[in-house]
Scaffold this motif. Structure first.
Motif, mmCIF file in Angstrom:
data_model
loop_
_atom_site.group_PDB
_atom_site.id
_atom_site.type_symbol
_atom_site.label_atom_id
_atom_site.label_comp_id
_atom_site.label_asym_id
_atom_site.label_seq_id
_atom_site.Cartn_x
_atom_site.Cartn_y
_atom_site.Cartn_z
ATOM 1 N N TYR A 39 0.743 -1.208 0.213
ATOM 2 C CA TYR A 39 -0.079 0.076 0.078
ATOM 3 C C TYR A 39 0.702 1.376 0.084
ATOM 4 C CZ TYR A 39 -4.474 -2.698 0.161
ATOM 5 O OH TYR A 39 -5.344 -3.290 -0.277
ATOM 6 N N GLN A 40 2.107 1.123 0.455
ATOM 7 C CA GLN A 40 2.930 2.439 0.571
ATOM 8 C C GLN A 40 3.666 2.653 -1.050
ATOM 9 O OE1 GLN A 40 3.079 4.462 2.676
ATOM 10 N NE2 GLN A 40 4.548 4.405 3.929
ATOM 11 N N VAL A 41 3.590 1.469 -1.832
ATOM 12 C CA VAL A 41 3.833 1.722 -3.140
ATOM 13 C C VAL A 41 2.953 2.183 -4.004
ATOM 14 C CG1 VAL A 41 4.656 0.281 -5.329
ATOM 15 C CG2 VAL A 41 5.872 -0.130 -2.921
ATOM 16 N N LEU A 42 1.605 1.798 -3.445
ATOM 17 C CA LEU A 42 0.590 2.202 -4.241
ATOM 18 C C LEU A 42 0.217 3.948 -3.958
ATOM 19 C CD1 LEU A 42 -2.110 -0.578 -3.594
ATOM 20 C CD2 LEU A 42 -1.354 0.315 -5.988
ATOM 21 N N GLY A 43 0.589 4.031 -2.730
ATOM 22 C CA GLY A 43 0.317 5.555 -2.233
ATOM 23 C C GLY A 43 1.390 6.392 -2.985
ATOM 24 N N GLY A 47 0.662 9.345 -5.527
ATOM 25 C CA GLY A 47 1.034 10.814 -5.271
ATOM 26 C C GLY A 47 2.034 11.122 -6.648
ATOM 27 N N ARG A 48 2.601 10.506 -7.497
ATOM 28 C CA ARG A 48 3.430 10.997 -8.624
ATOM 29 C C ARG A 48 2.278 11.338 -9.517
ATOM 30 N NH1 ARG A 48 7.486 6.284 -9.963
ATOM 31 N NH2 ARG A 48 7.970 7.656 -11.864
ATOM 32 N N ILE A 49 1.356 10.390 -9.854
ATOM 33 C CA ILE A 49 0.212 10.707 -10.800
ATOM 34 C C ILE A 49 -0.152 12.253 -10.480
ATOM 35 C CG2 ILE A 49 -1.969 10.265 -11.699
ATOM 36 C CD1 ILE A 49 -0.874 7.175 -11.580
ATOM 37 N N LYS A 50 -0.505 12.158 -9.138
ATOM 38 C CA LYS A 50 -1.210 13.646 -8.705
ATOM 39 C C LYS A 50 -0.442 14.784 -8.825
ATOM 40 C CE LYS A 50 -3.536 15.752 -4.854
ATOM 41 N NZ LYS A 50 -3.685 15.478 -3.365
ATOM 42 N N ALA A 51 0.798 14.562 -8.594
ATOM 43 C CA ALA A 51 1.969 15.706 -8.699
ATOM 44 C C ALA A 51 2.074 16.088 -10.249
ATOM 45 C CB ALA A 51 3.329 15.194 -8.119
ATOM 46 N N ASN A 52 1.974 15.183 -11.162
ATOM 47 C CA ASN A 52 2.132 15.409 -12.429
ATOM 48 C C ASN A 52 0.632 16.100 -13.192
ATOM 49 O OD1 ASN A 52 4.322 14.196 -14.417
ATOM 50 N ND2 ASN A 52 4.150 12.785 -12.752
ATOM 51 N N LEU A 53 -0.383 15.739 -12.385
ATOM 52 C CA LEU A 53 -1.641 16.380 -12.927
ATOM 53 C C LEU A 53 -1.740 17.907 -12.398
ATOM 54 C CD1 LEU A 53 -4.293 13.435 -12.189
ATOM 55 C CD2 LEU A 53 -3.485 14.579 -14.564
ATOM 56 N N GLU A 54 -1.066 17.922 -11.328
ATOM 57 C CA GLU A 54 -0.950 19.334 -10.733
ATOM 58 C C GLU A 54 -0.033 20.233 -11.179
ATOM 59 O OE1 GLU A 54 -1.257 18.423 -6.627
ATOM 60 O OE2 GLU A 54 -3.493 18.088 -6.431
ATOM 61 N N GLY A 55 0.986 19.660 -11.772
ATOM 62 C CA GLY A 55 2.218 20.514 -12.046
ATOM 63 C C GLY A 55 2.251 20.202 -13.497
ATOM 64 N N SER A 56 3.914 20.022 -13.766
ATOM 65 C CA SER A 56 4.203 19.803 -15.208
ATOM 66 C C SER A 56 4.096 18.534 -15.568
ATOM 67 C CB SER A 56 5.585 20.254 -15.169
ATOM 68 O OG SER A 56 6.149 19.990 -16.593
ATOM 69 N N TYR A 57 3.075 18.228 -16.624
ATOM 70 C CA TYR A 57 2.843 16.640 -16.702
ATOM 71 C C TYR A 57 4.005 15.948 -17.582
ATOM 72 C CZ TYR A 57 -0.223 12.927 -18.175
ATOM 73 O OH TYR A 57 -0.884 11.652 -18.473
ATOM 74 N N ASN A 58 4.450 14.684 -17.002
ATOM 75 C CA ASN A 58 5.393 13.861 -17.838
ATOM 76 C C ASN A 58 4.630 12.615 -17.979
ATOM 77 O OD1 ASN A 58 7.398 11.937 -18.091
ATOM 78 N ND2 ASN A 58 8.845 13.353 -17.309
ATOM 79 N N LYS A 59 4.224 12.398 -19.332
ATOM 80 C CA LYS A 59 3.503 11.272 -19.590
ATOM 81 C C LYS A 59 4.207 9.888 -19.385
ATOM 82 C CE LYS A 59 2.080 8.301 -23.517
ATOM 83 N NZ LYS A 59 2.507 8.256 -25.343
ATOM 84 N N ASP A 60 5.520 9.743 -19.454
ATOM 85 C CA ASP A 60 6.206 8.639 -19.111
ATOM 86 C C ASP A 60 6.297 8.257 -17.652
ATOM 87 O OD1 ASP A 60 6.832 8.558 -21.827
ATOM 88 O OD2 ASP A 60 8.993 9.435 -21.608
ATOM 89 N N GLU A 61 6.357 9.326 -16.715
ATOM 90 C CA GLU A 61 6.199 9.095 -15.451
ATOM 91 C C GLU A 61 4.818 8.707 -14.827
ATOM 92 O OE1 GLU A 61 6.691 11.912 -11.711
ATOM 93 O OE2 GLU A 61 8.527 11.836 -12.772
ATOM 94 N N VAL A 62 3.806 9.257 -15.575
ATOM 95 C CA VAL A 62 2.535 8.761 -15.472
ATOM 96 C C VAL A 62 2.152 7.467 -15.744
ATOM 97 C CG1 VAL A 62 0.074 9.453 -15.827
ATOM 98 C CG2 VAL A 62 1.515 11.292 -15.219
#
Length: 155
Positions: A39-43, A47-62
């Motif tokens: 669940y830590q890995v899921l979280g 969080g990485r996806i959320k950060a991309n949606l709220e900031g600079s979007y990096n498709k590969d990271e998402v």
């Protein structure tokens, strides 16, 4: 020949004992640690996806994060909730409500929703459409929230 048979039998005995020990069920505390780690890995990936949606979007990271979430959602996480792990401590006290262990049909539905939404998020992430990812991510969040409300102790 006897000189070869005795050492060979000793090696076979050690291998057999090792196999038996390896097949022993893990202790509840170890399973709770694995569960908490998953669940830590899921979280973290959420969080990485959320950060991309709220900031600079990096498709590969998402895409990477969405694929990790989908892999975990489809990877048999239900096996991390065996009997005798209702209470106890892994890295910290378990946050699972006892109801999770007495409502298998409801848990199964929640797991199915989670896997469905995780798979959809991974599929949408591959398109690179940030707006569509945001919608799919929201649906995944609702699936997570529903399970947390029903089966996770409040902080």
């Amino acid at each position: 020949m006897k000189q070869i048979i005795k050492p060979l039998l000793a090696v076979l005995a050690v291998c057999s004992a090792t196999t038996v020990l390896a097949q022993q069920a893990p202790k509840p505390e170890q399973i709770i640690k694995w569960r908490q780690s998953a669940y830590q890995v899921l979280g973290w990936n959420s969080g990485r996806i959320k950060a991309n949606l709220e900031g600079s979007y990096n498709k590969d990271e998402v895409v990477r994060s969405a694929n990790i979430i989908a892999a975990l959602a489809n990877g048999g996480m239900g096996s991390l909730f065996p009997a005798n792990t209702e209470t106890g401590k892994g890295w910290h006290d378990t946050e699972v409500k006892p109801e999770l262990f007495s409502k298998p049909a409801q848990v199964g539905e929640a797991a199915k929703r989670f896997a469905t939404e995780a798979n959809e998020l991974a599929k949408v992430a591959a398109t690179g459409d940030a707006a569509a990812v945001k919608v799919a991510y929201g649906k995944l969040g609702q699936a997570c929230k529903g399970c947390h409300e029903d089966f996770r102790k409040k902080d």
